[in-house]
Design a protein around this motif. Sequence first.
Motif, PDB file in Angstrom:
ATOM      1  N   GLY A  62      32.087  78.935  49.760  1.00 16.75           N
ATOM      2  CA  GLY A  62      32.068  79.716  48.526  1.00 16.75           C
ATOM      3  C   GLY A  62      33.262  79.444  47.630  1.00 16.75           C
ATOM      4  N   ARG A  63      32.990  79.246  46.342  1.00 12.75           N
ATOM      5  CA  ARG A  63      34.048  78.891  45.401  1.00 12.75           C
ATOM      6  C   ARG A  63      34.653  80.116  44.706  1.00 12.75           C
ATOM      7  NH1 ARG A  63      33.450  74.355  48.100  1.00 12.75           N
ATOM      8  NH2 ARG A  63      32.673  72.533  46.976  1.00 12.75           N
ATOM      9  N   GLY A  64      34.214  81.297  45.136  1.00 14.19           N
ATOM     10  CA  GLY A  64      34.735  82.514  44.494  1.00 14.19           C
ATOM     11  C   GLY A  64      36.129  82.872  44.973  1.00 14.19           C
ATOM     12  N   LYS A  70      25.865  82.251  55.135  1.00 16.28           N
ATOM     13  CA  LYS A  70      25.636  83.549  54.492  1.00 16.28           C
ATOM     14  C   LYS A  70      24.145  83.756  54.235  1.00 16.28           C
ATOM     15  CE  LYS A  70      27.605  84.906  50.299  1.00 16.28           C
ATOM     16  NZ  LYS A  70      28.872  85.217  49.618  1.00 16.28           N
ATOM     17  N   ASN A  78      27.864  85.714  40.807  1.00 16.97           N
ATOM     18  CA  ASN A  78      29.105  86.413  40.481  1.00 16.97           C
ATOM     19  C   ASN A  78      29.818  85.629  39.393  1.00 16.97           C
ATOM     20  OD1 ASN A  78      31.556  87.679  40.395  1.00 16.97           O
ATOM     21  ND2 ASN A  78      31.754  87.888  42.623  1.00 16.97           N
ATOM     22  N   GLU A 111      34.471  86.417  36.928  1.00 15.36           N
ATOM     23  CA  GLU A 111      35.725  85.674  36.696  1.00 15.36           C
ATOM     24  C   GLU A 111      36.841  86.460  36.006  1.00 15.36           C
ATOM     25  OE1 GLU A 111      36.229  81.179  36.441  1.00 15.36           O
ATOM     26  OE2 GLU A 111      35.942  81.781  34.374  1.00 15.36           O
ATOM     27  N   MET A 112      37.478  87.271  36.789  1.00  8.79           N
ATOM     28  CA  MET A 112      38.534  88.096  36.198  1.00  8.79           C
ATOM     29  C   MET A 112      39.851  87.895  36.917  1.00  8.79           C
ATOM     30  SD  MET A 112      37.471  91.780  34.998  1.00  8.79           S
ATOM     31  CE  MET A 112      38.675  92.931  34.424  1.00  8.79           C
ATOM     32  N   TYR A 125      38.279  94.257  37.329  1.00  7.39           N
ATOM     33  CA  TYR A 125      38.463  93.220  38.338  1.00  7.39           C
ATOM     34  C   TYR A 125      37.615  93.512  39.567  1.00  7.39           C
ATOM     35  CZ  TYR A 125      41.249  90.295  41.602  1.00  7.39           C
ATOM     36  OH  TYR A 125      41.680  89.394  42.524  1.00  7.39           O
ATOM     37  N   GLY A 184      34.246  91.984  40.470  1.00  8.48           N
ATOM     38  CA  GLY A 184      34.105  90.672  41.084  1.00  8.48           C
ATOM     39  C   GLY A 184      34.003  90.748  42.587  1.00  8.48           C
ATOM     40  N   GLU A 185      34.530  91.804  43.162  1.00 12.14           N
ATOM     41  CA  GLU A 185      34.415  92.002  44.610  1.00 12.14           C
ATOM     42  C   GLU A 185      32.949  92.264  44.884  1.00 12.14           C
ATOM     43  OE1 GLU A 185      34.438  93.470  48.554  1.00 12.14           O
ATOM     44  OE2 GLU A 185      33.605  94.509  46.838  1.00 12.14           O
ATOM     45  N   GLU A 186      32.362  91.564  45.844  1.00 16.84           N
ATOM     46  CA  GLU A 186      30.896  91.523  45.871  1.00 16.84           C
ATOM     47  C   GLU A 186      30.226  92.883  46.032  1.00 16.84           C
ATOM     48  OE1 GLU A 186      29.180  89.060  48.850  1.00 16.84           O
ATOM     49  OE2 GLU A 186      30.483  89.767  50.439  1.00 16.84           O
ATOM     50  N   GLN A 206      26.910  85.249  45.010  1.00 16.75           N
ATOM     51  CA  GLN A 206      27.490  83.918  45.115  1.00 16.75           C
ATOM     52  C   GLN A 206      28.197  83.572  43.820  1.00 16.75           C
ATOM     53  OE1 GLN A 206      25.834  82.572  48.303  1.00 16.75           O
ATOM     54  NE2 GLN A 206      27.934  81.911  48.304  1.00 16.75           N
ATOM     55  N   ASN A 207      29.324  82.925  43.968  1.00 18.52           N
ATOM     56  CA  ASN A 207      30.101  82.527  42.802  1.00 18.52           C
ATOM     57  C   ASN A 207      29.346  81.478  41.966  1.00 18.52           C
ATOM     58  OD1 ASN A 207      32.288  80.103  42.061  1.00 18.52           O
ATOM     59  ND2 ASN A 207      32.826  82.158  41.359  1.00 18.52           N
ATOM     60  N   THR A 266      29.844  77.883  43.108  1.00 23.96           N
ATOM     61  CA  THR A 266      29.108  77.660  44.357  1.00 23.96           C
ATOM     62  C   THR A 266      27.649  77.345  44.038  1.00 23.96           C
ATOM     63  OG1 THR A 266      30.479  79.430  45.262  1.00 23.96           O
ATOM     64  CG2 THR A 266      28.689  78.621  46.649  1.00 23.96           C
ATOM     65  N   ALA A 286      39.439  93.690  49.780  1.00 24.89           N
ATOM     66  CA  ALA A 286      40.419  92.607  49.769  1.00 24.89           C
ATOM     67  C   ALA A 286      41.304  92.621  48.529  1.00 24.89           C
ATOM     68  CB  ALA A 286      39.691  91.276  49.898  1.00 24.89           C
TER      69      ALA A 286
HETATM   70  C1  LIG Z   1      39.152  92.062  44.005  1.00 25.65           C
HETATM   71  C2  LIG Z   1      38.238  90.883  44.110  1.00 25.65           C
HETATM   72  C3  LIG Z   1      37.769  90.261  42.972  1.00 25.65           C
HETATM   73  C4  LIG Z   1      36.909  89.208  43.064  1.00 25.65           C
HETATM   74  N1  LIG Z   1      36.474  88.634  41.926  1.00 25.65           N
HETATM   75  C5  LIG Z   1      35.613  87.592  42.008  1.00 25.65           C
HETATM   76  C6  LIG Z   1      35.112  86.998  40.844  1.00 25.65           C
HETATM   77  O1  LIG Z   1      35.457  87.385  39.731  1.00 25.65           O
HETATM   78  N2  LIG Z   1      34.233  86.008  40.966  1.00 25.65           N
HETATM   79  C7  LIG Z   1      33.824  85.562  42.165  1.00 25.65           C
HETATM   80  O2  LIG Z   1      33.022  84.655  42.235  1.00 25.65           O
HETATM   81  N3  LIG Z   1      34.284  86.096  43.291  1.00 25.65           N
HETATM   82  C8  LIG Z   1      35.165  87.108  43.244  1.00 25.65           C
HETATM   83  N4  LIG Z   1      35.597  87.686  44.395  1.00 25.65           N
HETATM   84  C9  LIG Z   1      35.054  87.223  45.670  1.00 25.65           C
HETATM   85  C10 LIG Z   1      33.749  87.933  45.963  1.00 25.65           C
HETATM   86  O3  LIG Z   1      34.024  89.131  46.633  1.00 25.65           O
HETATM   87  C11 LIG Z   1      32.821  87.149  46.843  1.00 25.65           C
HETATM   88  O4  LIG Z   1      33.516  86.749  47.950  1.00 25.65           O
HETATM   89  C12 LIG Z   1      32.239  85.955  46.159  1.00 25.65           C
HETATM   90  O5  LIG Z   1      31.621  86.307  44.974  1.00 25.65           O
HETATM   91  C13 LIG Z   1      31.274  85.307  47.072  1.00 25.65           C
HETATM   92  O6  LIG Z   1      30.790  84.124  46.488  1.00 25.65           O
HETATM   93  P1  LIG Z   1      31.151  82.705  47.070  1.00 25.65           P
HETATM   94  O7  LIG Z   1      30.904  82.768  48.553  1.00 25.65           O
HETATM   95  O8  LIG Z   1      30.200  81.825  46.363  1.00 25.65           O
HETATM   96  O9  LIG Z   1      32.560  82.450  46.752  1.00 25.65           O
HETATM   97  C14 LIG Z   1      36.501  88.739  44.315  1.00 25.65           C
HETATM   98  C15 LIG Z   1      36.982  89.358  45.454  1.00 25.65           C
HETATM   99  C16 LIG Z   1      37.844  90.413  45.360  1.00 25.65           C
HETATM  100  C17 LIG Z   1      38.335  91.053  46.595  1.00 25.65           C
END
Ligand SMILES: Cc1cc2nc3c(=O)[nH]c(=O)nc-3n(C[C@H](O)[C@H](O)[C@H](O)COP(=O)(O)O)c2cc1C
Lengths: 154, 425, 902
Positions: free
Chosen positions: B52-54, B63, B82, B85-86, B170, B173-175, B209-210, B213, B391
């Motif tokens: 995951g690129r998030g 997943k 997702n 992007e903050m 922000y 963005g947490e899933e 998913q980001n 990703t 997190a």
């Molecule tokens: C506080 C917080 C903010 C987050 N913000 C983003 C975000 O803006 N974009 C994002 O893709 N993932 C963000 N994440 C991660 C996501 O919780 C999640 O892990 C992700 O979207 C999963 O996608 P991925 O597996 O493709 O990375 C954030 C996590 C936390 C804890």
Amino acid sequence: MLSPEELREIESEFPHYPNKQAVCIDAMKIVQKHRGWVSDENLKDIAELLGMSVDELDGVATFYNLIFRKPVGRHVIMVCDSVSCWVMGYERLRKELKNRLGIQMGETTADGRFTLLPIVCLGACDRAPAMTVDEDLHLNVDPQKLDGVLEKYK
Amino acid sequence: MEKVLTKNIQPDLPYVDVKAYEATGGYQGLRKALGMTPAEVVEVVKQSNLRGRGGAGFPTGMKWSFVPMGADAPRPKYLVANADEMEPGTFKDRLLMEGDPHQLVEGMAVAAYAIQADVAYIFLRGEYLFSAERLRRAIAEAYENHYLGKNILGSGYSLEMYIHLSAGRYMCGEETGLLNALEGKRANPRTKPPYPQVSGLFGKPTIVQNVETLCNVPHIVKNGADWFKSLSYTQDGGTKIYGASGKVKRPGLWELPMGTTIREILEVHAGGMQDGVRFRGLLPGGASTDFLVEEHLDVKMDFTEVAKVGSRMGTGTMIILDNQTCPVGMVRNLEHFFAQESCGWCTPCWSGLNWAEKALTALEEGQGQPADLEHLSFICNLCAPGNTFCALAPGAVEPLQSALKYFREDFDRHIAEKRCPWSSQ
Amino acid sequence: MTKVYVDNRPFEVRPDQCMLQACLTLGFDLPYFCWHPALGSVGACRQCAVKQYKDENDKKGRIVMSCMTPVAEGLRISIHDPEVVAFRAAIIEGLMESHPHDCPVCDEGGECHLQDMTVMTGHNYRRYRFNKRTFRNQDLGPFVNHEMNRCIQCYRCVRYYREYAGGRDLKEFSMRNQVYFGRYEDGTLENEFAGNLVEICPTGVFTDKTLKRHYTRKWDLQFAPSICVHCGLGCNTSPGERYGSLRRIVNRYHGELNGYFLCDRGRFSYEFVNSERRVRQPLLRQDNGLRPTSKAAVLDRLKSILAFGKVLGIGSPRASLEANFALRALVGAERFFAGTAPAEQRLTSLMLQILREGPARTPSLHEIELSDAVLILGEDVTQTAPRMALALRQSVRQQTFQIAEKLKIPLWLDHAVREAVQEEKGPLFIAAPYVTRLDDVARETYRAAPQEIARLGFAVAHALDGSAPEVAGLSEELRNLAGRVAQALRDAKRPLVVSGPSLNSESVIYAAANVASALCRAGKPAGLSFTTPECNSVGLNLMGARPLAEAMEAAQKGEVEALVILENDLYRRAPRQQVDALLKGAKHVIVLDSLLTPTASQAEIVLPAGTFAESDGTLVNNEGRAQRFFQVFVPQGDIRESWRWLREMMIAAGRREAAALETLDHVDEALAQALPALAAVTKAAPSASFREAGAKIPRAPHRYSGRTAMHANINVSEPKPPDDPDSPLSFSMEGYPDQPPSPLIPFFWSPAWNSIQAVNKFQEEIAGPLRGGDPGVRLIEPTPGSEANGAYRGAPPEAFSVREEERFFVPLYHIFGSEELSQQAPAVAELIPKPYIAIATEDAARLQLKEGDEAEVRLNGSTQRLAIRLREEMPKGLAGLPVGLPGVETVELPAWGKITRV
Ligand SMILES: Cc1cc2nc3c(=O)[nH]c(=O)nc-3n(C[C@H](O)[C@H](O)[C@H](O)COP(=O)(O)O)c2cc1C
Ligand code: SF4
Ligand code: FES
């Protein structure tokens, strides 16, 4: 009273979600798009439309930073105060804006033209400092460029 | 090297319409996927080592494999991109959405097919209006061309796709915070387990998913797992969009093989430091990663290697600290952000980050005391992973704890000189 | 049971709970905030942290939240590991960052969970030296005070208020360290259970506003185990007194009944005890007015009155068994009349007969919570039996738990369960003539006239069992509805039917009984719960009094020499003319009451009766549970228990047997002998001779202050504490220092646990029964073996048909307003609606009536003028008259009546 236009826009969101409450953020943003902010009265109307209590809706509204619960000026300036912009001169830009507009962050100019607000990272870190005025993104805003930028918004 | 995600993206970001997208192989991944079983699609993504690129780097295929499948799986199932992007210092997803929106739409369609989702949402940052406009156009075109909607390309599979513009936080963005936001609630995080894969949006199985990703997914399906792995210098497959901001000569974004060294990114692609300033450190992947310094420049940027030196690759967009910038001020700025964005659910976060911000402000204003530094370390421990509900807080203290390690003398100077040594007076 | 290790010691614990609950049950002091036994776990505050170890070789372990950690075989945790001890101290330091440290002026002080936990974790010095966040407070109405600066963001208030109690006007606002818990704007909290916020909030944010007016610290209050007197459910309460005035009521946990929560009527009505309208001395009619007189003089007078025969006694559903029995003993069983409206007496007898015959059993409130499909016939439960509504609100979650179970989410993992379940609700069907306060969780509502409600019930019973009476001329719509209700009840594991006497309809009660019987016949363990109007409606009925109407007839015939009326305002029971006639028909009217009611005002003699707070006695709730309440304090002057007055009257009348009725135990023994149905009352609580370790149970906390000085204005030498011949409780802080048997717990306190959450230490297991079993004895159980032969009862009534000129008036109830005693509490009085009549909006248009218009109502020979209130949902042809509301005349309902504009 919500305008027919607002109602139509809100109702067009209904099919996107399985219940009405899920539309509440969209609904507030729609009203804000038309009126600049969400007044107590708007809040009540939206809550009623969505079958929520006004307390519930305001609990949501006050969580988010892009829902304005107080009136704003004709144009809203949001200056990115996050890390990359801070490194690249956010504080200078903020000072310059405050001086030129004669207001503090969070305030509106006496003529109602501008409201000045901080905003978190605009995702324009490679062209910092960044700010938005209404829907436009302005990049690499140095104090010299500022005049030109503000000029566009009457 | 081969550009995968950015091959259609031009510097001035013209709109890549469906025809232009198709011309470079667009929607081939979807066509191919629809000819495979969902399990096969999951399998190829698993094989590709796509992580995951998030920011967290969780293996994507794995997943997906947790989603209940078959006739008696709960319905509807959801896929969410997702696009919030903050994370301060991060600006890669914006590029992908503005520069080549169909790539995301296709990626989502493939991912949705793999888990047999019925509805897909793009959870988009409220400020990304230009992205929204482009995505709307792309989605409309995709519907017209039967890449979305009922019975996609005659496959029998149907998918509806909607954009949700966030109202900003922000935590969205947490899933799981995102799921609450999508349900029209406060974006507090949710208890895990249950994971969203089994009980997510509206209580139904959901994959979040980001953007980046998802953009990788059609290429993997089209070209195979081995091809994807071969793009990378390291174990973690594929290319990565790296970025740099701060006082470098050419701040920007570059798609490079996964595992490119920090030095190469900084010195070759970003052109090194601006004249007159020196490098002091960097946050490798957004605001919530630990500082790295000079000695780490040869570390390969991928999830595994950066973790070995005590930081995280995060989003892969680096923020550079130079010698004319106060590290304490920079950390104060970061903690201000995190304290402000704390959802207010769990105590260590809302109270600890508030205290941290106040203490750092005191230091910057010349009011700092030695006990404040001790307390800052204390807060870092308090907000360690597992101690908080989500997190955010553990991420928030990463730059703080590493700054205390690498720039301790700068903190001490603030106390000794009763002012910020970088302040102009 | 599952084996777990706590600090290397093995324990057996129940598997279906979290480790926090398990640790508390084991007696460990583990601090917590966001968790609450009734609300489950959400992991917000992080205060309950413990170390968890992989196995016995793992020495490092990791910090986990005990409230989020399920009990599992072999699980190893440590509470005392230094690292986690330090973590918990850090958490409380964080929670206290912006706390004002204003304990000396805070109403929560001395019974504050936050104080307790702060001491428990050892946090005692504020290192935070920056500005605190501050808030503006709100006016939340007459019950609850708001002081937001004391908030620690544990979210319990909103979780309780919104998720548990279904309130929608309290919410959290903003975020970070600035979350604000309040209403959107100032205003009275709308939920009828808002008062529980006072106990749910672990700090001083939400406190009892009524207490504020005469504030006293918990440790300075004198308590007694008590029973709420404001409806028929018998919730257990713990009232506190100082300087002869009652200061407040808090919940007294009862595992089967009220659990952790009371309704606002029960909590805030206590102030009638301090009312200006109290009768504090014997009153004698002289010169056309009631004048205070001496006890001796009044007894003298009574002696001459009682010397003649033909003394009739009118009992009361709000007086104790003992008081009613003493009256019965004074006048004789054949001259003892029920002081209730005729219909009410008839219906109560009917309900009790049904419950005794079975087959359905009447459930406790706790069992109601666990019901998984419910049909309510004809009750607005929130208004008539409030605490039951809160229980019913939980019942709609039961079926949805299957969703969570399928996902392997433990049921105590509260938010995870709610997120998985979303808006899904189990079946609850409500048939009532109007909107009820539970409609928001109902699957379907049916708004109709009482006849139609009964017909629905009969139709459901018939749908369940073809041998149940069939309803003639049933509409398609009603048949389908009945089918859906029947289906849902049949599919449930623990179906429940709720009804009661609200609509004064026998058919409704028969219908409810038949549905329950049909379910029982189908092999379902169906519950049947009837509300009862007053705190001792069941007890009075079990005594077998004669109908009030017969007393009226006797009076009309001039056969009544004297009428002794016990704690009863007859003007609430029957139309004015009838009561006037009764009172005029008797030569002498003697009233025993605590308040100068309209009835008392007509009397020749009024004797000052003790309220629940000044008496001991036994009440029988709707479930048939006999429960003892105890005197909280000794009133000044001549106020005494009604039964004591009645005994003195017997003595005055030369009745020798009265001499033996010296204490409450004597009265109960005599009662048990005389009335076999009530024989078990002697077991409701330990008798007065009961001692723990040779000592009485203290009513006051051991820190009770000022005892030597509090009467110094009267006499500088400290008086001996009053004796209590009636109970094993002492009017003192001296006595047995540990936990008494459950019916004798005056207040919850345990070392280090000063807040009400000390109840943890009194339970066999957390949220389970009190140690030694929950208080009270059940007097009513279905006759064994009745399942097989439980015949169907009654017959479906004719369909309701609308009349052109008249409206069919049904009674309406108000939690604040319909009950007599609570009207006298100032805080409750603020919320009593103005008198009104409700009519269907559709009918109003035809009568050219608007909201607020004044109209004349002619009903059953009475005429009154009332304001119109439109009720959109009310079916055409119906109208509603609020019962018991000040300013509304008593009329027998339902009845046809005429509304005209004035
Ligand atoms: C506080 C917080 C903010 C987050 N913000 C983003 C975000 O803006 N974009 C994002 O893709 N993932 C963000 N994440 C991660 C996501 O919780 C999640 O892990 C992700 O979207 C999963 O996608 P991925 O597996 O493709 O990375 C954030 C996590 C936390 C804890
Ligand atoms: S760490 Fe806690 S308070 Fe902070 S954002 Fe996550 S849940 Fe909210
Ligand atoms: S009680 Fe466990 S986190 Fe609050």
